[in-house]
Motif scaffolding. Structure first.
Motif, PDB file in Angstrom:
ATOM      1  N   GLU A   1      11.232  -2.455  -7.211  1.00 34.33           N
ATOM      2  CA  GLU A   1      12.203  -1.562  -7.838  1.00 34.33           C
ATOM      3  C   GLU A   1      12.084  -0.172  -7.225  1.00 34.33           C
ATOM      4  O   GLU A   1      10.982   0.272  -6.891  1.00 34.33           O
ATOM      5  CB  GLU A   1      11.963  -1.481  -9.344  1.00 34.33           C
ATOM      6  CG  GLU A   1      12.229  -2.790 -10.080  1.00 34.33           C
ATOM      7  CD  GLU A   1      12.040  -2.636 -11.578  1.00 34.33           C
ATOM      8  OE1 GLU A   1      11.707  -1.505 -12.019  1.00 34.33           O
ATOM      9  OE2 GLU A   1      12.204  -3.634 -12.301  1.00 34.33           O
ATOM     10  N   MET A   2      13.221   0.494  -7.117  1.00 37.51           N
ATOM     11  CA  MET A   2      13.217   1.883  -6.640  1.00 37.51           C
ATOM     12  C   MET A   2      12.377   2.721  -7.611  1.00 37.51           C
ATOM     13  O   MET A   2      12.572   2.635  -8.824  1.00 37.51           O
ATOM     14  CB  MET A   2      14.652   2.407  -6.591  1.00 37.51           C
ATOM     15  CG  MET A   2      14.797   3.833  -6.113  1.00 37.51           C
ATOM     16  SD  MET A   2      14.654   3.948  -4.322  1.00 37.51           S
ATOM     17  CE  MET A   2      15.398   5.559  -4.040  1.00 37.51           C
ATOM     18  N   PRO A   3      11.406   3.494  -7.107  1.00 37.84           N
ATOM     19  CA  PRO A   3      10.602   4.326  -8.009  1.00 37.84           C
ATOM     20  C   PRO A   3      11.480   5.290  -8.815  1.00 37.84           C
ATOM     21  O   PRO A   3      12.570   5.679  -8.364  1.00 37.84           O
ATOM     22  CB  PRO A   3       9.689   5.088  -7.047  1.00 37.84           C
ATOM     23  CG  PRO A   3       9.666   4.276  -5.804  1.00 37.84           C
ATOM     24  CD  PRO A   3      11.014   3.632  -5.704  1.00 37.84           C
TER      25      PRO A   3
ATOM     26  N   VAL B   1       6.741  14.848   1.369  1.00 38.90           N
ATOM     27  CA  VAL B   1       7.798  14.129   2.096  1.00 38.90           C
ATOM     28  C   VAL B   1       7.416  12.659   2.238  1.00 38.90           C
ATOM     29  O   VAL B   1       6.282  12.335   2.597  1.00 38.90           O
ATOM     30  CB  VAL B   1       8.025  14.753   3.482  1.00 38.90           C
ATOM     31  CG1 VAL B   1       9.082  13.958   4.264  1.00 38.90           C
ATOM     32  CG2 VAL B   1       8.453  16.211   3.349  1.00 38.90           C
ATOM     33  N   GLY B   2       8.372  11.774   1.947  1.00 39.92           N
ATOM     34  CA  GLY B   2       8.163  10.348   2.164  1.00 39.92           C
ATOM     35  C   GLY B   2       8.738   9.917   3.497  1.00 39.92           C
ATOM     36  O   GLY B   2       9.699  10.523   3.999  1.00 39.92           O
ATOM     37  N   SER B   3       8.148   8.876   4.100  1.00 38.77           N
ATOM     38  CA  SER B   3       8.630   8.429   5.410  1.00 38.77           C
ATOM     39  C   SER B   3       8.335   6.946   5.598  1.00 38.77           C
ATOM     40  O   SER B   3       7.300   6.439   5.144  1.00 38.77           O
ATOM     41  CB  SER B   3       7.947   9.232   6.520  1.00 38.77           C
ATOM     42  OG  SER B   3       8.341   8.781   7.799  1.00 38.77           O
ATOM     43  N   TYR B   4       9.274   6.248   6.292  1.00 37.14           N
ATOM     44  CA  TYR B   4       9.016   4.843   6.619  1.00 37.14           C
ATOM     45  C   TYR B   4       9.757   4.466   7.899  1.00 37.14           C
ATOM     46  O   TYR B   4      10.937   4.797   8.071  1.00 37.14           O
ATOM     47  CB  TYR B   4       9.457   3.894   5.500  1.00 37.14           C
ATOM     48  CG  TYR B   4       8.912   2.493   5.707  1.00 37.14           C
ATOM     49  CD1 TYR B   4       7.651   2.161   5.254  1.00 37.14           C
ATOM     50  CD2 TYR B   4       9.645   1.537   6.419  1.00 37.14           C
ATOM     51  CE1 TYR B   4       7.123   0.901   5.472  1.00 37.14           C
ATOM     52  CE2 TYR B   4       9.129   0.279   6.650  1.00 37.14           C
ATOM     53  CZ  TYR B   4       7.863  -0.040   6.176  1.00 37.14           C
ATOM     54  OH  TYR B   4       7.336  -1.276   6.409  1.00 37.14           O
TER      55      TYR B   4
ATOM     56  N   GLU C   1       0.799  -1.222   0.000  1.00 37.25           N
ATOM     57  CA  GLU C   1       0.000   0.000   0.000  1.00 37.25           C
ATOM     58  C   GLU C   1       0.838   1.281   0.000  1.00 37.25           C
ATOM     59  O   GLU C   1       0.277   2.373   0.103  1.00 37.25           O
ATOM     60  CB  GLU C   1      -0.930   0.009   1.227  1.00 37.25           C
ATOM     61  CG  GLU C   1      -1.844  -1.219   1.345  1.00 37.25           C
ATOM     62  CD  GLU C   1      -2.793  -1.336   0.159  1.00 37.25           C
ATOM     63  OE1 GLU C   1      -3.159  -0.290  -0.417  1.00 37.25           O
ATOM     64  OE2 GLU C   1      -3.163  -2.473  -0.190  1.00 37.25           O
ATOM     65  N   LEU C   2       2.150   1.174  -0.118  1.00 40.14           N
ATOM     66  CA  LEU C   2       2.993   2.366  -0.034  1.00 40.14           C
ATOM     67  C   LEU C   2       2.945   3.175  -1.330  1.00 40.14           C
ATOM     68  O   LEU C   2       2.986   2.613  -2.429  1.00 40.14           O
ATOM     69  CB  LEU C   2       4.446   1.972   0.247  1.00 40.14           C
ATOM     70  CG  LEU C   2       4.735   1.257   1.571  1.00 40.14           C
ATOM     71  CD1 LEU C   2       6.231   0.993   1.703  1.00 40.14           C
ATOM     72  CD2 LEU C   2       4.227   2.077   2.748  1.00 40.14           C
ATOM     73  N   ASP C   3       2.877   4.514  -1.179  1.00 43.03           N
ATOM     74  CA  ASP C   3       2.998   5.354  -2.373  1.00 43.03           C
ATOM     75  C   ASP C   3       4.480   5.491  -2.726  1.00 43.03           C
ATOM     76  O   ASP C   3       5.362   5.003  -2.003  1.00 43.03           O
ATOM     77  CB  ASP C   3       2.333   6.718  -2.163  1.00 43.03           C
ATOM     78  CG  ASP C   3       2.953   7.522  -1.026  1.00 43.03           C
ATOM     79  OD1 ASP C   3       4.155   7.333  -0.741  1.00 43.03           O
ATOM     80  OD2 ASP C   3       2.232   8.343  -0.418  1.00 43.03           O
ATOM     81  N   ASP C   4       4.786   6.147  -3.846  1.00 42.74           N
ATOM     82  CA  ASP C   4       6.171   6.207  -4.333  1.00 42.74           C
ATOM     83  C   ASP C   4       7.115   6.885  -3.357  1.00 42.74           C
ATOM     84  O   ASP C   4       8.271   6.457  -3.199  1.00 42.74           O
ATOM     85  CB  ASP C   4       6.213   6.934  -5.684  1.00 42.74           C
ATOM     86  CG  ASP C   4       5.729   6.058  -6.826  1.00 42.74           C
ATOM     87  OD1 ASP C   4       5.526   4.848  -6.590  1.00 42.74           O
ATOM     88  OD2 ASP C   4       5.542   6.576  -7.946  1.00 42.74           O
ATOM     89  N   LEU C   5       6.655   7.944  -2.675  1.00 46.05           N
ATOM     90  CA  LEU C   5       7.539   8.661  -1.754  1.00 46.05           C
ATOM     91  C   LEU C   5       7.889   7.805  -0.543  1.00 46.05           C
ATOM     92  O   LEU C   5       9.053   7.757  -0.115  1.00 46.05           O
ATOM     93  CB  LEU C   5       6.895   9.977  -1.313  1.00 46.05           C
ATOM     94  CG  LEU C   5       6.857  11.088  -2.361  1.00 46.05           C
ATOM     95  CD1 LEU C   5       6.043  12.273  -1.846  1.00 46.05           C
ATOM     96  CD2 LEU C   5       8.275  11.532  -2.726  1.00 46.05           C
ATOM     97  N   ASP C   6       6.888   7.133   0.028  1.00 44.34           N
ATOM     98  CA  ASP C   6       7.165   6.273   1.183  1.00 44.34           C
ATOM     99  C   ASP C   6       8.002   5.061   0.770  1.00 44.34           C
ATOM    100  O   ASP C   6       8.888   4.615   1.526  1.00 44.34           O
ATOM    101  CB  ASP C   6       5.859   5.813   1.826  1.00 44.34           C
ATOM    102  CG  ASP C   6       5.116   6.944   2.515  1.00 44.34           C
ATOM    103  OD1 ASP C   6       5.761   7.976   2.800  1.00 44.34           O
ATOM    104  OD2 ASP C   6       3.904   6.816   2.755  1.00 44.34           O
TER     105      ASP C   6
END
Length: 332
Positions: free
Chosen positions: A265-267, A298-301, A222-227
């Motif tokens: 794969e890395m977005p 901003v992406g975050s994990y 469910e992660l978007d590209d930034l996360d």
């Protein structure tokens, strides 16, 4: 004087006798035995259960028949519910294991030692009593209908679930007769043969999580590209082979290779600035921002722990919080 006393005595005696016989015109009747009517002497009827009930006006008999009818319906309903539960448990095992039946009809029991019944008994359905059942499979190898009985030593209600055209008839039979109809002998169970269901394997969705030896599971579905980008940077430091220096505040170049062995794969991205927040000697959380984009994006994990402050902060606010200056990268 003596004569007067004698006269008074005689008068009193006559008055007493008269009072004793006053109102008696006929002699007292002799005692007669009590007479009862036929209705009053009717003995109460006895039901099969040994309970005495009056059959006056037929009300007691009607009540008894009503109770017997209720008990019969209740037992039939219970038997059908057992068939339904067993049918669904078998179907669940097949789907879970990606298997299907190789035979059209089987005769088995829930305490069986074959793969199907053992897995079902240990995982999904563990009845207190051993239940015998006959099951038919459809063209795809999955349950079509199921018949069952809890008590095979004496008459008992047969449970039916699914599309059997003789369902009503079978519910009125005992289990021994049902076995005869389908050509089975009591206790001579089928050898259940399962086979791989290729269609089930071909339609299963791709796995979207990875697990680690320390018990962690990362779900990236469910992660978007930034996360996903933030997660990827953390995984690159944990599992990559690029020998990239470890930065607390650094940049991941748009042409920099992503070498970590992960199932995604890395977005696609430009240069990506990132901040790594440590938890002891491990990477706790990674936050990132793609240069040239809006700083609110901003992406975050969280790779370890559960840090949620700064979740809604802009990139400038994150850098300010950690004391970093834009473009001045900091190695660990």
């Amino acid at each position: 004087m003596l004569k007067k006393k004698a006269f008074a005595f005689m008068a009193a005696l006559l008055m007493t006798a008269s009072a004793a016989g006053c109102g008696k015109k006929e002699p007292a009747a002799e005692h007669q035995p009590e007479v009862t009517t036929a209705e009053e002497t009717t003995e109460p009827t006895t039901t099969a259960a040994g309970e005495k009930k009056s059959d006056k006006d037929g009300k007691g008999i009607d009540l008894t028949l009503g109770m017997l009818s209720y008990v019969k319906k209740s037992k039939k309903s219970s038997a059908n519910a057992t068939a339904s539960t067993l049918y669904k448990a078998i179907n669940t095992v097949l789907v879970d294991k990606g298997q299907k039946f190789a035979d059209n009809v089987i005769y088995s029991h829930t305490d069986g030692t074959d793969e199907l019944n053992k897995y079902m008994h240990d995982t999904y359905y563990s009845p207190e009593e051993d239940i015998e059942y006959i099951m038919s499979a459809d063209d795809d190898g999955y349950p079509l209908w199921l018949l069952c009985s809890k008590n095979t030593k004496k008459d008992d209600y047969v449970g039916v679930f699914g599309g059997n055209s003789r369902a009503d008839e079978l519910r009125e039979m005992n289990w021994a007769d049902v076995l005869k109809i389908y050509g089975y002998e009591q206790g001579k169970y089928s050898d259940i043969r399962l086979e791989k269901d290729e269609a089930a394997y071909n339609t299963q969705p791709a796995k979207k999580s990875i697990s680690f030896g320390d018990g962690r599971t990362i779900n990236y579905q469910e992660l978007d590209d930034l996360d996903l980008m933030a997660l990827s940077i953390g995984m690159e430091y944990d599992f990559g082979t690029s020998q990239k220096p470890f930065y607390l505040y650094g940049v991941f170049g748009k042409d920099e290779p992503f070498t970590a062995d992960v199932p995604w794969e890395m977005p696609e991205h430009g240069d990506v600035e990132f901040v790594i927040e440590m938890e002891g000697v491990q990477i706790g959380r990674v936050m990132c921002w793609e240069t040239g984009t809006d700083k609110s994006l901003v992406g975050s994990y969280n790779l370890h722990g559960g840090r949620y402050y700064l979740s809604d902060s802009s990139w400038d606010e994150i850098l300010e919080y950690f004391g970093y200056t834009q473009g001045e990268y900091v190695e660990y």
